[in-house]
Write an enzyme that holds these catalytic residues in place. Sequence first.
Site, PDB file in Angstrom:
ATOM      1  CG  ASP A  62      32.288  40.586  45.176  1.00  0.00           C
ATOM      2  OD1 ASP A  62      31.568  39.768  44.584  1.00  0.00           O
ATOM      3  OD2 ASP A  62      32.835  40.346  46.272  1.00  0.00           O
ATOM      4  CD  GLU A 133      31.313  40.916  40.966  1.00  0.00           C
ATOM      5  OE1 GLU A 133      30.701  40.008  41.547  1.00  0.00           O
ATOM      6  OE2 GLU A 133      32.563  40.992  40.945  1.00  0.00           O
TER       7      GLU A 133
END
Length: 237
Positions: A62, A133
């Site tokens: 992320d 992610e």
Amino acid sequence: MVHGGAVGPYRRKHLSQLEPEAREWLEKTGFTVRDEALWQAALTHGSMGEKRDYERLEFLGDRVLGLSIAQWLFDQSDAPEGKLAQRLNAIVSREMCATIARGIDLSEHIRISRQARADGGRDSDNILGDVMESLLGAQFIDNGFDEARELVQLLWRPALEGGAGESKHPKSALQEWAAGSRRKPPEYDVIDRSGPDHAARFTVRVKVHKVGEAEATAASKGEAEKAAAKAFMEKYA
């Protein structure tokens, strides 16, 4: 040689290795696989009950995604901070990550339990976005930030060059409309939640006092609020 500063538990040799099909797909997509145990973890959902899954890698990925996109926006535009933040939030959203994941056929390679799969886990925005992610986190650990950033900019290029996030977020638009119309701020309420945690569905109602209300359902509370705000604007604004 250690690439990208890889450390931690993913180096343990007792972890299962990647299926040949998964490795072939990863490399065809643009990832560089060195430590197979790392990538195995990146593709593993918690429902498998294994010691290592994608959650920690998702946390890292992320941040890799956010910095990669922020740098691209900064380099390519003279827009003020507010506009940059607006585009960044749209481009790194869970919805966008899931869209990218579907575009590269990620769902076929997620290691997920039979029950979670039957519950729709492989098509969940939450799971697809998280695994997308986690793969970026693995790319960073195994190959370093430069290669991770290059891959982000390759996979997200359509969104970056297509103007994603240039229009105002529906919730912001509704907030401004209410203020400009001398109305009370919009109120959002979750009126229904269904499905298992990994494939949850949220229904949100938004209302503006003495104007009206609208509802929408999505895979996350935030996306349901966004859709409800959009529906409200289409109906009343």
